[in-house]
Write an enzyme that holds these catalytic residues in place. Structure first.
Site, PDB file in Angstrom:
ATOM      1  N   THR A   7      -7.284  -9.417  -1.177  1.00 24.59           N
ATOM      2  CA  THR A   7      -7.426 -10.875  -1.245  1.00 24.59           C
ATOM      3  C   THR A   7      -8.536 -11.313  -0.288  1.00 24.59           C
ATOM      4  OG1 THR A   7      -5.054 -10.834  -1.545  1.00 24.59           O
ATOM      5  CG2 THR A   7      -6.055 -12.985  -1.278  1.00 24.59           C
ATOM      6  N   ARG A  67      -1.643  -3.545  -9.992  1.00 25.49           N
ATOM      7  CA  ARG A  67      -2.335  -2.338  -9.514  1.00 25.49           C
ATOM      8  C   ARG A  67      -1.533  -1.553  -8.477  1.00 25.49           C
ATOM      9  NH1 ARG A  67      -7.200  -4.933  -5.958  1.00 25.49           N
ATOM     10  NH2 ARG A  67      -7.656  -5.932  -7.936  1.00 25.49           N
ATOM     11  N   GLU A 116      -0.293 -19.907   5.549  1.00 19.28           N
ATOM     12  CA  GLU A 116      -0.613 -18.613   6.146  1.00 19.28           C
ATOM     13  C   GLU A 116      -2.117 -18.581   6.334  1.00 19.28           C
ATOM     14  OE1 GLU A 116       0.899 -15.012   4.353  1.00 19.28           O
ATOM     15  OE2 GLU A 116      -0.575 -13.804   5.441  1.00 19.28           O
ATOM     16  N   ARG A 128       0.592  -8.416  -8.202  1.00 19.27           N
ATOM     17  CA  ARG A 128      -0.686  -8.869  -8.770  1.00 19.27           C
ATOM     18  C   ARG A 128      -0.593  -8.902 -10.292  1.00 19.27           C
ATOM     19  NH1 ARG A 128      -5.219  -8.356  -4.849  1.00 19.27           N
ATOM     20  NH2 ARG A 128      -6.471  -8.959  -6.630  1.00 19.27           N
ATOM     21  N   GLU A 179       4.215 -12.624  -2.539  1.00 19.46           N
ATOM     22  CA  GLU A 179       2.857 -13.165  -2.663  1.00 19.46           C
ATOM     23  C   GLU A 179       2.494 -13.126  -4.133  1.00 19.46           C
ATOM     24  OE1 GLU A 179       0.083 -10.805  -0.525  1.00 19.46           O
ATOM     25  OE2 GLU A 179       0.981 -11.253   1.401  1.00 19.46           O
ATOM     26  N   HIS A 216       2.973  -8.210  -2.865  1.00 22.11           N
ATOM     27  CA  HIS A 216       2.109  -9.011  -3.744  1.00 22.11           C
ATOM     28  C   HIS A 216       2.187  -8.424  -5.152  1.00 22.11           C
ATOM     29  CE1 HIS A 216      -2.282 -10.687  -4.340  1.00 22.11           C
ATOM     30  NE2 HIS A 216      -1.459 -11.042  -5.317  1.00 22.11           N
ATOM     31  N   HIS A 276      -3.779 -10.650   7.469  1.00 18.69           N
ATOM     32  CA  HIS A 276      -4.871  -9.969   6.776  1.00 18.69           C
ATOM     33  C   HIS A 276      -5.778  -9.235   7.763  1.00 18.69           C
ATOM     34  CE1 HIS A 276      -7.760  -8.786   3.751  1.00 18.69           C
ATOM     35  NE2 HIS A 276      -6.839  -9.136   2.879  1.00 18.69           N
ATOM     36  N   GLY A 277      -5.790  -7.937   7.612  1.00 15.54           N
ATOM     37  CA  GLY A 277      -6.688  -7.112   8.428  1.00 15.54           C
ATOM     38  C   GLY A 277      -6.219  -6.923   9.866  1.00 15.54           C
ATOM     39  N   HIS A 336       0.791  -1.224   0.000  1.00 11.67           N
ATOM     40  CA  HIS A 336       0.000   0.000   0.000  1.00 11.67           C
ATOM     41  C   HIS A 336       0.825   1.277   0.000  1.00 11.67           C
ATOM     42  CE1 HIS A 336      -3.457  -2.336  -0.348  1.00 11.67           C
ATOM     43  NE2 HIS A 336      -3.235  -2.983   0.782  1.00 11.67           N
TER      44      HIS A 336
HETATM   45  N1  PXP Z   1      -1.116 -11.890   3.883  1.00 12.02           N
HETATM   46  C1  PXP Z   1      -1.614 -12.059   2.637  1.00 12.02           C
HETATM   47  C2  PXP Z   1      -1.462 -13.391   1.998  1.00 12.02           C
HETATM   48  C3  PXP Z   1      -2.232 -11.007   1.957  1.00 12.02           C
HETATM   49  O1  PXP Z   1      -2.719 -11.197   0.717  1.00 12.02           O
HETATM   50  C4  PXP Z   1      -2.304  -9.745   2.583  1.00 12.02           C
HETATM   51  C5  PXP Z   1      -2.925  -8.594   1.857  1.00 12.02           C
HETATM   52  O2  PXP Z   1      -2.208  -8.303   0.732  1.00 12.02           O
HETATM   53  C6  PXP Z   1      -1.759  -9.605   3.853  1.00 12.02           C
HETATM   54  C7  PXP Z   1      -1.191 -10.694   4.495  1.00 12.02           C
HETATM   55  C8  PXP Z   1      -1.740  -8.290   4.575  1.00 12.02           C
HETATM   56  O3  PXP Z   1      -3.036  -7.863   4.838  1.00 12.02           O
HETATM   57  P1  PXP Z   1      -3.268  -6.398   5.365  1.00 12.02           P
HETATM   58  O4  PXP Z   1      -2.797  -5.466   4.302  1.00 12.02           O
HETATM   59  O5  PXP Z   1      -4.759  -6.343   5.583  1.00 12.02           O
HETATM   60  O6  PXP Z   1      -2.480  -6.255   6.633  1.00 12.02           O
END
Ligand code: PXP
Length: 242
Positions: free
Chosen positions: A105, A53, A155, A49, A74, A47, A191-192, A14
């Site tokens: 994701t 993006r 993961e 993609r 990723e 990641h 994630h999150g 990000h």
């Molecule tokens: N792990 C994986 C496999 C993901 O795809 C992501 C999001 O790109 C994350 C971790 C990190 O998630 P977040 O950006 O919500 O912390």
């Protein structure tokens, strides 16, 4: 088995998202990754993609050659990505599902769909000497299938927990972690996750690595990225030492 030390890997996607809002050259995800490392991150996740993006090919190349810790790439399981991974040789490849329309994701990999293709891809990565991880939902059958597929790590998708899934979602993460460790898999999660919700996940003894991105970059706007990483480290350590 309790992993004594839990690693924090920072996802810098990000930082690139913000750059792409103007399609200029700032902020630079590589510079951000180096600051995260200085602040205590033990790995950098990005990641690439298919639609590029946020992270671009040059970013991944730059990360692979500039960072001092390790790169967790990723990617979706496609021929193009397999080619990039085997050429760049990141420390770890985490296979993730990818849908073009999604904002992020949204779910774990469907490990029952085309297992032969998955197994072949994993084998190709392993033959190239890369550590492999599968991003899956915290579901016992997905953990067992991952083990059969021969990966080094899983993961666990913490999205349901982070979206307010409560005790039920946390229990699913605990059960999946226990089963993964019993099968000899390294257990990662992400994630999150935020400073506010990371504690109960960080406290799961079998989880050895957390991948965190969006909340780190969001908080960085207010306190800077180094402090944002330090805050997360300290929230993880507090939970772990209880
Ligand atoms: N792990 C994986 C496999 C993901 O795809 C992501 C999001 O790109 C994350 C971790 C990190 O998630 P977040 O950006 O919500 O912390």
């Amino acid at each position: 088995m309790r992993a004594n030390h839990q690693r924090l890997y920072i996802n810098v996607d990000h930082v690139a998202t913000l750059r792409q809002a103007r399609k200029t050259d700032e902020p630079d995800p590589i510079a951000a990754a180096l600051l995260c490392e200085d602040a205590g991150a033990e790995g950098i996740t990005a990641h690439l993609r298919e639609d590029r993006r946020h992270i671009h090919d040059d970013d991944i190349r730059g990360l692979a050659t500039s960072i001092r810790t390790v790169l967790n790439l990723e990617m979706a399981l496609t021929d193009e990505m397999l080619g990039i991974a085997t050429e760049l040789r990141p420390y770890q490849v985490t296979l993730v599902p990818e849908r073009r329309q999604e904002v992020t994701t949204e779910g774990g990999l469907n490990v029952d769909q085309d297992p032969k293709r998955l197994a072949d891809g994993i084998l190709r990565l392993k033959r190239a000497g890369l550590r492999t991880s599968l991003f899956i939902d915290p579901d016992l059958s997905a953990v067992e299938r991952s083990h059969e597929l021969g990966v080094d790590a899983i993961e666990l998708h913490t999205g349901a927990y982070a979206l307010g899934g409560g005790d039920q979602a946390l229990d699913a993460l605990r059960r999946a972690s226990t089963r993964g460790a019993e099968l000899g898999l390294a257990v990662h999660a992400g994630h999150g996750l935020t400073v506010r919700n990371v504690g109960p996940v960080a406290a799961i003894p079998e989880i050895e690595e957390l991948n965190i991105g969006h909340s780190i970059v969001s908080r960085a706007i207010f306190v800077g990225i180094a402090e944002s990483v330090r805050e997360m480290r300290s929230a993880m350590q507090d939970a772990r030492s209880r």
